[in-house]
Design a protein around this motif. Structure first.
Motif, PDB file in Angstrom:
ATOM      1  N   GLY A   1       0.792  -1.222   0.000  1.00  0.00           N
ATOM      2  CA  GLY A   1       0.000   0.000   0.000  1.00  0.00           C
ATOM      3  C   GLY A   1       0.823   1.270   0.000  1.00  0.00           C
ATOM      4  N   GLY A   2       2.148   1.156   0.164  1.00  0.00           N
ATOM      5  CA  GLY A   2       3.007   2.331   0.137  1.00  0.00           C
ATOM      6  C   GLY A   2       2.849   3.240   1.337  1.00  0.00           C
ATOM      7  N   GLN A   3       2.220   2.747   2.416  1.00  0.00           N
ATOM      8  CA  GLN A   3       2.009   3.593   3.588  1.00  0.00           C
ATOM      9  C   GLN A   3       3.282   3.702   4.424  1.00  0.00           C
ATOM     10  N   ILE A   4       3.435   4.817   5.112  1.00  0.00           N
ATOM     11  CA  ILE A   4       4.527   4.937   6.069  1.00  0.00           C
ATOM     12  C   ILE A   4       4.242   3.968   7.209  1.00  0.00           C
ATOM     13  N   LEU A   5       5.233   3.176   7.542  1.00  0.00           N
ATOM     14  CA  LEU A   5       5.032   2.106   8.512  1.00  0.00           C
ATOM     15  C   LEU A   5       4.811   2.659   9.916  1.00  0.00           C
ATOM     16  N   ALA A   6       3.850   2.073  10.596  1.00  0.00           N
ATOM     17  CA  ALA A   6       3.643   2.392  12.006  1.00  0.00           C
ATOM     18  C   ALA A   6       4.702   1.659  12.821  1.00  0.00           C
ATOM     19  N   THR A   7       5.285   2.333  13.788  1.00  0.00           N
ATOM     20  CA  THR A   7       6.326   1.724  14.607  1.00  0.00           C
ATOM     21  C   THR A   7       5.988   1.882  16.084  1.00  0.00           C
ATOM     22  N   LYS A   8       6.642   1.054  16.898  1.00  0.00           N
ATOM     23  CA  LYS A   8       6.453   1.132  18.340  1.00  0.00           C
ATOM     24  C   LYS A   8       7.278   2.288  18.914  1.00  0.00           C
ATOM     25  N   GLU A   9       6.953   2.657  20.134  1.00  0.00           N
ATOM     26  CA  GLU A   9       7.628   3.795  20.770  1.00  0.00           C
ATOM     27  C   GLU A   9       9.110   3.555  20.998  1.00  0.00           C
ATOM     28  N   THR A  10       9.514   2.289  21.049  1.00  0.00           N
ATOM     29  CA  THR A  10      10.918   1.972  21.348  1.00  0.00           C
ATOM     30  C   THR A  10      11.673   1.485  20.114  1.00  0.00           C
ATOM     31  N   GLN A  11      11.146   1.719  18.928  1.00  0.00           N
ATOM     32  CA  GLN A  11      11.828   1.311  17.697  1.00  0.00           C
ATOM     33  C   GLN A  11      12.437   2.528  16.999  1.00  0.00           C
ATOM     34  N   ASP A  12      13.673   2.351  16.534  1.00  0.00           N
ATOM     35  CA  ASP A  12      14.301   3.379  15.717  1.00  0.00           C
ATOM     36  C   ASP A  12      13.771   3.241  14.292  1.00  0.00           C
ATOM     37  N   TYR A  13      13.639   4.367  13.612  1.00  0.00           N
ATOM     38  CA  TYR A  13      13.029   4.369  12.278  1.00  0.00           C
ATOM     39  C   TYR A  13      13.733   5.403  11.411  1.00  0.00           C
ATOM     40  N   LEU A  14      13.855   5.094  10.116  1.00  0.00           N
ATOM     41  CA  LEU A  14      14.473   6.040   9.195  1.00  0.00           C
ATOM     42  C   LEU A  14      13.891   5.869   7.802  1.00  0.00           C
ATOM     43  N   MET A  15      13.496   6.992   7.213  1.00  0.00           N
ATOM     44  CA  MET A  15      13.101   7.024   5.801  1.00  0.00           C
ATOM     45  C   MET A  15      13.605   8.328   5.201  1.00  0.00           C
ATOM     46  N   VAL A  16      14.418   8.214   4.168  1.00  0.00           N
ATOM     47  CA  VAL A  16      14.929   9.388   3.470  1.00  0.00           C
ATOM     48  C   VAL A  16      14.095   9.573   2.209  1.00  0.00           C
ATOM     49  N   VAL A  17      13.502  10.762   2.044  1.00  0.00           N
ATOM     50  CA  VAL A  17      12.595  11.037   0.928  1.00  0.00           C
ATOM     51  C   VAL A  17      13.148  12.192   0.094  1.00  0.00           C
ATOM     52  N   ASN A  18      13.358  11.926  -1.191  1.00  0.00           N
ATOM     53  CA  ASN A  18      13.868  12.943  -2.121  1.00  0.00           C
ATOM     54  C   ASN A  18      12.732  13.446  -3.007  1.00  0.00           C
ATOM     55  N   THR A  19      12.710  14.769  -3.243  1.00  0.00           N
ATOM     56  CA  THR A  19      11.728  15.384  -4.137  1.00  0.00           C
ATOM     57  C   THR A  19      12.450  16.282  -5.121  1.00  0.00           C
ATOM     58  N   ASN A  20      12.488  15.865  -6.372  1.00  0.00           N
ATOM     59  CA  ASN A  20      13.138  16.626  -7.439  1.00  0.00           C
ATOM     60  C   ASN A  20      12.173  17.709  -7.913  1.00  0.00           C
ATOM     61  N   ILE A  21      12.567  18.967  -7.728  1.00  0.00           N
ATOM     62  CA  ILE A  21      11.726  20.090  -8.156  1.00  0.00           C
ATOM     63  C   ILE A  21      12.536  20.942  -9.127  1.00  0.00           C
ATOM     64  N   GLN A  22      12.106  20.927 -10.392  1.00  0.00           N
ATOM     65  CA  GLN A  22      12.782  21.673 -11.458  1.00  0.00           C
ATOM     66  C   GLN A  22      14.204  21.156 -11.718  1.00  0.00           C
ATOM     67  N   GLY A  23      14.418  19.886 -11.472  1.00  0.00           N
ATOM     68  CA  GLY A  23      15.751  19.305 -11.693  1.00  0.00           C
ATOM     69  C   GLY A  23      15.791  18.388 -12.887  1.00  0.00           C
ATOM     70  N   GLN A  24      14.770  18.442 -13.778  1.00  0.00           N
ATOM     71  CA  GLN A  24      14.692  17.606 -14.972  1.00  0.00           C
ATOM     72  C   GLN A  24      14.803  16.114 -14.601  1.00  0.00           C
ATOM     73  N   LYS A  25      15.454  15.327 -15.452  1.00  0.00           N
ATOM     74  CA  LYS A  25      15.519  13.865 -15.235  1.00  0.00           C
ATOM     75  C   LYS A  25      16.858  13.455 -14.622  1.00  0.00           C
ATOM     76  N   THR A  26      17.401  14.332 -13.799  1.00  0.00           N
ATOM     77  CA  THR A  26      18.768  14.129 -13.294  1.00  0.00           C
ATOM     78  C   THR A  26      18.896  13.044 -12.225  1.00  0.00           C
ATOM     79  N   ASP A  27      17.778  12.597 -11.657  1.00  0.00           N
ATOM     80  CA  ASP A  27      17.898  11.529 -10.650  1.00  0.00           C
ATOM     81  C   ASP A  27      18.397  10.232 -11.272  1.00  0.00           C
ATOM     82  N   ALA A  28      18.296  10.137 -12.600  1.00  0.00           N
ATOM     83  CA  ALA A  28      18.848   8.966 -13.281  1.00  0.00           C
ATOM     84  C   ALA A  28      20.367   8.931 -13.147  1.00  0.00           C
ATOM     85  N   LYS A  29      20.983  10.089 -12.859  1.00  0.00           N
ATOM     86  CA  LYS A  29      22.439  10.189 -12.768  1.00  0.00           C
ATOM     87  C   LYS A  29      22.940  10.374 -11.324  1.00  0.00           C
TER      88      LYS A  29
END
Length: 810
Positions: free
Chosen positions: A565-593
């Motif tokens: 479902g692509g949902q952000i995972l629910a975690t417990k209060e004592t769990q470490d969590y990390l998600m890095v999210v990139n958003t290309n704005i006006q950067g053309q198709k450069t994420d391919a490189k």
């Protein structure tokens, strides 16, 4: 007196009156007794005595006679044995016996062997018993501490070696030839099953049938050899551990092969029936596949259990590596089939088995990365019923076609002001939580076209490659193009950006032209292609190349439970969590490189408090001036961490020119829904980092700009909102108390790293804890323990991952 000259008087026999012996040794007396008794040494024949032996009633009656001879007879207790062909005897007890433990040789299965083998078994049994008595007396006399079990094993080995040398050699060679034949037949059959399984999943029914027939034939021959040839020596070998392990592994291979063959037969039958009834609906054929999976999966599960017990080194050397690879692959295949089977009912609903369904399909390009996988350049409206595509509408202008149709205008999230002064459909996938982005897409659809949808399906461009790998090359006669799995994405992107349709504001016309070809394929999909399609669908969902959201609550719950479902995972209060999210704005198709590496570190103090540091490195490998790919990469980066985390420091950022940001139009309004989802906490003055609370997480957001040939490196340091939890496991504590008199303190750490759809990121981590702690247990891919911590070696984050570690305080 004259006594010295007198000769000594000799005793005379009371029977014959001759001197020099008495009646008990008189030859004449003994000869006269032969007609009554066969021998002064009396033996009683006892058949197959087991258990505790009591004196024979015949002996007791005989001892009631008045004969002097019988007064001397004593009964002796026989030794127990499970050998059915060995006989025991009672003898006159002439001296004290050495106590002898029981010799048990389990050859019960050989009681029914053919006549030609019985003499060999009898000789083995008799020789084994004789050897056992001899060896045991030696052991007893010399005080050797040899266990009875090992002694019995040695006896069996010696018996097999010593008995009738010519026969032993003949039977050994025969057994060797038989086991070699079993190994060859079993392995050949198993490898044929690999071909059969691969053929099933690649839609090649003729090859699947041929390989399945060959596999069954070889396996049957192996079973026949094991069942009918030389069962005597096989049974003897079965009690010798080293040899028995080899025999057991070969048996497991054959059993696994039989079960895989049975499972493949179910799938082959279902696919063949579907092929014969190709006019049936997709949902009907899907139901056929699901029913066959219900029958096949238990067989596959049994096969996997047998494969787990096989030692690869019992196979011929050339087969060992392929077998090991197949076992790993088969495990993954079984998991995929289980997922498909469990999802069966929901798939029926999704494909319109319960009536007409309308879905919003959005096509995302990961080369221009956005939170849910890529920029939404085009979309389609799909009507489906009973698995049949009723209608598919792909606007030639793509997502921009809805710009002039909006009936309501709202301000976009602040970073999107770099590209647009109002929020529009093409930027609706702002949230890394796909259900939230899907809700916003449907909102834009209602506000522009006045219609809703039963669900949203986001499809990354890489899925097109998967489809073409199944259906084969696709020809576009209008543009004289042939699309394959290798060139489709680049070719379509080139047409969209530079083709003649772009000047007519119809850059997505190529997709509209190709759509009927895909519709025809799905309408007339061959049954043998359905299983490969479902398998690729499952893999694409697992790796977030496809994300789905459904209005039907049951279907949505199933999709989420499988992680599709692509949902952000629910975690417990004592769990470490990390998600890095990139958003290309006006950067053309450069994420391919862009090559991105995420480095995570967690440092724990004596009290269990944790400080995390996340470093993101982005290397731009494009060449300056290269069209689409040689532009500057402009990325708004967000790092999602456990809710309540406190930012300590951040750095390495670069920002777009303020003059490039657009000002919202006066008639646009604030979006209350956006304000509800993104609750701003503060702006960090030192770094300009925006801190928000979103989807049960804290998010740190800032800008990273990377020119071609350059590398950017940013870092966030923050304190987690919890201390490491102590393990409160009574069983573990009690166990330690018994050993050390006091249970040590145990701490648990768990890290969940969630992958952004479309992102290609390497990930690595370090966990550092106090010197007074030591690792106790760990789980997770590429994790290695050290004296003062643990490391997660670099890996490509293709899907969500979890690592766990338990530490003990010294």
């Amino acid at each position: 007196m004259g006594g010295k000259n007198k000769k000594p008087q000799l005793r005379r026999c009371a029977f014959c009156q001759k001197p020099g012996h008495n009646k008990s040794t008189c030859p004449l007396f003994l000869s006269s007794q032969k007609t009554k008794h066969s021998s002064p040494l009396v033996k009683f024949f006892v058949h197959h005595t087991t258990g505790n032996t009591s004196p024979s009633p015949h002996l007791i009656n005989l001892k009631n006679t008045k004969s002097e001879f019988w007064d001397k007879v004593e009964t002796s207790k026989p030794r127990e044995s499970a050998m059915p062909l060995y006989h025991f005897y009672h003898n006159l007890k002439t001296s004290a016996k050495i106590p002898t433990p029981e010799l048990k040789i389990d050859l019960s299965e050989e009681a029914e062997v053919e006549d030609e083998n019985e003499p060999v078994v009898l000789q083995i049994n008799q020789l084994a018993a004789s050897l056992y008595n001899t060896i045991y007396k030696i052991r007893n006399n010399f005080g050797k501490q040899i266990s009875t079990k090992r002694l019995a094993l040695a006896v069996i080995c010696l018996a097999v070696i010593l008995i009738v040398p010519t026969q032993a050699k003949s039977y050994y060679q025969s057994l060797k030839n038989t086991t070699q034949k079993i190994a060859e037949n079993g392995t050949d059959g198993f490898l044929a099953l690999q071909d059969s399984t691969a053929a099933l999943f690649h839609a090649d029914l003729p090859l699947a049938q041929k390989s399945l027939t060959a596999a069954t034939k070889n396996l049957d021959q192996a079973v026949a050899a094991m069942a009918n040839e030389h069962r005597v020596l096989q049974a003897i070998v079965s009690v010798i551990p080293v040899v028995n392990q080899e025999v057991a592994s070969r048996q497991k291979i054959i059993l696994a092969g039989q079960k895989i063959a049975a499972g493949n037969s179910f799938l082959f039958t279902a696919l063949s029936q579907g092929e014969q009834n190709a006019s049936g609906t997709l949902t009907a054929r899907l139901g056929l596949i699901i029913n066959s999976l219900n029958a096949a999966i238990p067989n596959y599960q049994g096969a996997l259990e047998n494969l787990s017990g096989v030692k690869e080194d019992v196979l011929p050397l050339e087969y060992q590596a392929p077998f090991k690879d197949f076992r790993l692959l088969f495990t993954a295949i079984l998991n995929d089939l289980k997922n498909i089977n469990n999802l069966g009912q929901s798939l029926q609903e999704i494909f319109g088995g319960e009536g007409l369904r309308r879905y919003l399909l959005v096509f995302q390009n990961p080369d221009e990365l956005r939170p849910t996988g890529g920029f939404m350049g085009s979309f389609a409206l799909l009507d489906i019923k009973d698995g049949q595509i009723i209608k598919m509408d792909i606007p030639a202008g793509g997502t921009y076609d809805l710009q002039g149709q909006l009936s309501e205008y709202v301000e976009p999230p602040t970073p999107l002001l770099l590209s647009n002064k109002r929020w529009e459909f093409q930027d609706a996938n702002w949230f890394p939580d796909f259900p939230a982005s899907a809700d916003k897409m449907i909102w834009f659809l209602r506000k522009s076209r006045g219609m809703s949808a039963d669900g949203v399906i986001a499809i990354n461009a890489t899925v097109l490659e998967r489809l073409l790998a199944i259906m084969g090359p696709l020809t576009d006669g209008k543009r004289n193009l042939t699309l394959t799995a290798d060139n489709a994405v680049a070719t379509i992107q080139q047409v969209v950006e530079t083709g003649p349709e772009k000047k007519a504001n119809k850059p997505k016309q190529i997709l509209a032209d190709l759509a009927p070809k895909f519709m025809d394929y799905f309408k007339n999909i061959q049954p043998q292609n359905l299983l490969p399609l479902l398998t690729n669908l499952q893999e694409a969902l697992t790796q977030k190349e496809i994300q789905a959201y459904f209005a039907d609550t049951a279907a949505e719950a199933d999709i989420k439970s499988f992680g599709w479902g692509g949902q952000i995972l629910a975690t417990k209060e004592t769990q470490d969590y990390l998600m890095v999210v990139n958003t290309n704005i006006q950067g053309q198709k450069t994420d391919a490189k862009i090559k991105q590496t995420i480095e995570h570190q967690a440092v724990i103090d004596e009290g269990g408090a944790v400080i995390d540091a996340v470093t993101v490195t982005r290397e731009h490998t494009g060449a300056a001036g290269e069209k689409l790919y040689g532009e500057t990469n402009i990325d708004y980066i967000r790092v999602y961490v456990p809710e309540g985390s406190e930012l300590i420091s951040a750095g390495g950022f670069s920002w777009p020119d303020e003059n490039r940001f657009k000002v919202p139009e006066k008639w646009t309004r604030k979006d209350p829904w956006l304000a509800e989802l993104e609750k701003e906490i503060k702006i960090d003055r030192a770094s300009g980092t925006r801190v928000t609370e979103e989807f049960g997480k804290t998010a740190f957001g800032n800008w990273v700009i990377t020119d071609p040939g350059q590398t950017s490196r940013i870092q966030f340091v923050y304190r987690l909102p919890f201390r490491l939890a102590r393990q409160n496991t009574a069983t573990i504590a009690e166990k330690w108390k018994e050993i050390f008199a006091s249970a040590p303190e145990m701490f648990n750490y768990q890290l969940i790293a969630q992958r952004q759809s479309g992102a290609k990121s390497d990930f690595e981590s370090q966990l550092v804890f106090p010197e007074t702690w030591r690792p106790y247990w760990s789980e997770g891919q590429n994790i290695n323990l050290a004296s003062n911590g643990a490391t997660i070696n670099k890996l490509q984050l293709t899907q969500d991952a979890v690592w766990s570690l338990i530490m003990i305080k010294k």
